[in-house]
Design a protein around this motif. Sequence first.
Motif, PDB file in Angstrom:
ATOM      1  N   PHE A  66       0.885  -1.186   0.052  1.00 60.59           N
ATOM      2  CA  PHE A  66       0.219   0.175  -0.073  1.00 60.59           C
ATOM      3  C   PHE A  66       0.897   1.124   0.015  1.00 60.59           C
ATOM      4  N   GLU A  67       0.290   2.618  -0.392  1.00 61.48           N
ATOM      5  CA  GLU A  67       0.936   3.654  -0.695  1.00 61.48           C
ATOM      6  C   GLU A  67       1.110   4.437   0.870  1.00 61.48           C
ATOM      7  N   GLY A  68       1.664   3.705   1.854  1.00 61.04           N
ATOM      8  CA  GLY A  68       1.902   4.471   3.082  1.00 61.04           C
ATOM      9  C   GLY A  68       0.855   4.156   4.194  1.00 61.04           C
ATOM     10  N   GLY A  69       1.187   4.589   5.380  1.00 59.15           N
ATOM     11  CA  GLY A  69       0.458   4.161   6.607  1.00 59.15           C
ATOM     12  C   GLY A  69      -0.978   4.764   6.305  1.00 59.15           C
ATOM     13  N   PRO A  70      -1.179   5.850   6.188  1.00 64.48           N
ATOM     14  CA  PRO A  70      -2.579   6.581   5.995  1.00 64.48           C
ATOM     15  C   PRO A  70      -3.653   5.787   5.493  1.00 64.48           C
ATOM     16  N   VAL A 167      -8.133   3.643  -2.387  1.00 65.40           N
ATOM     17  CA  VAL A 167      -6.966   3.033  -3.304  1.00 65.40           C
ATOM     18  C   VAL A 167      -7.338   2.506  -4.616  1.00 65.40           C
ATOM     19  N   ASP A 168      -6.784   2.732  -5.466  1.00 61.46           N
ATOM     20  CA  ASP A 168      -7.114   2.281  -6.935  1.00 61.46           C
ATOM     21  C   ASP A 168      -6.515   1.130  -6.961  1.00 61.46           C
ATOM     22  N   ALA A 169      -7.414   0.235  -7.132  1.00 58.46           N
ATOM     23  CA  ALA A 169      -7.271  -1.304  -6.998  1.00 58.46           C
ATOM     24  C   ALA A 169      -6.532  -1.709  -8.291  1.00 58.46           C
ATOM     25  N   GLY A 170      -6.689  -1.173  -9.291  1.00 58.02           N
ATOM     26  CA  GLY A 170      -5.946  -1.486 -10.627  1.00 58.02           C
ATOM     27  C   GLY A 170      -4.473  -1.007 -10.540  1.00 58.02           C
ATOM     28  N   GLN A 171      -4.180  -0.054  -9.916  1.00 62.19           N
ATOM     29  CA  GLN A 171      -2.671   0.361  -9.671  1.00 62.19           C
ATOM     30  C   GLN A 171      -2.037  -0.410  -8.647  1.00 62.19           C
ATOM     31  N   LEU A 172      -2.844  -0.935  -7.478  1.00 69.76           N
ATOM     32  CA  LEU A 172      -2.287  -1.799  -6.551  1.00 69.76           C
ATOM     33  C   LEU A 172      -1.944  -3.097  -7.559  1.00 69.76           C
TER      34      LEU A 172
END
Length: 189
Positions: A66-70, A167-172
């Motif tokens: 994920f892109e960080g804690g927040p 969260v962008d699921a595709g980017q994930l």
Amino acid sequence: MQNRTPRIPQQPAPNHAEFGARLTVELAAVVTGARRRALRDGDRQIDTAHLLHSLIESDPEVRASFEGGPQLAKVLGYLVQRSIGYGLRWQGSVEDTGAVPVVRDPGSAGRDTGVEGWSPSAVSAMAGAHERAELRGDERAGGLDLLAALATDHECRAVEVLVRAGVDAGQLAARIAGASGQEWQGTGG
């Protein structure tokens, strides 16, 4: 007094003894955690949100994707609220996105019946995790395999949670595929 908690089969995976051998120890623990969460939530089936919650709680590689804690904290916040908030509308319903055919055995496609104790979407996600592992030549699926499979089914409950959390699921899914050097696109839609 009668117990009102729905029973979920206690085998390591849906109706297939060999399935447990195809999971890493960590992913087997995720499945156990998802089963426990489904029972605690009063759900009849393990669904993709149960799998996502258990993955995040137990797998450091998944948390790191994920892109960080927040962002991660927001996803966990939605997952924790599932039994009291928007997740209430999920109770008593079967998660089935229709993105892929329902299969009995997460390792083989082509059968038309469901798996007792698992939502069709959760079964499909497990099949996708195995497919991803096989494509890289590994016999066992891991946590990132399952997260990538969940993120590619844009109609499943796990993706609904991800989207609500920003969260962008595709980017994930693309980040996971890029980190592993795989071109796997998943079976979801």
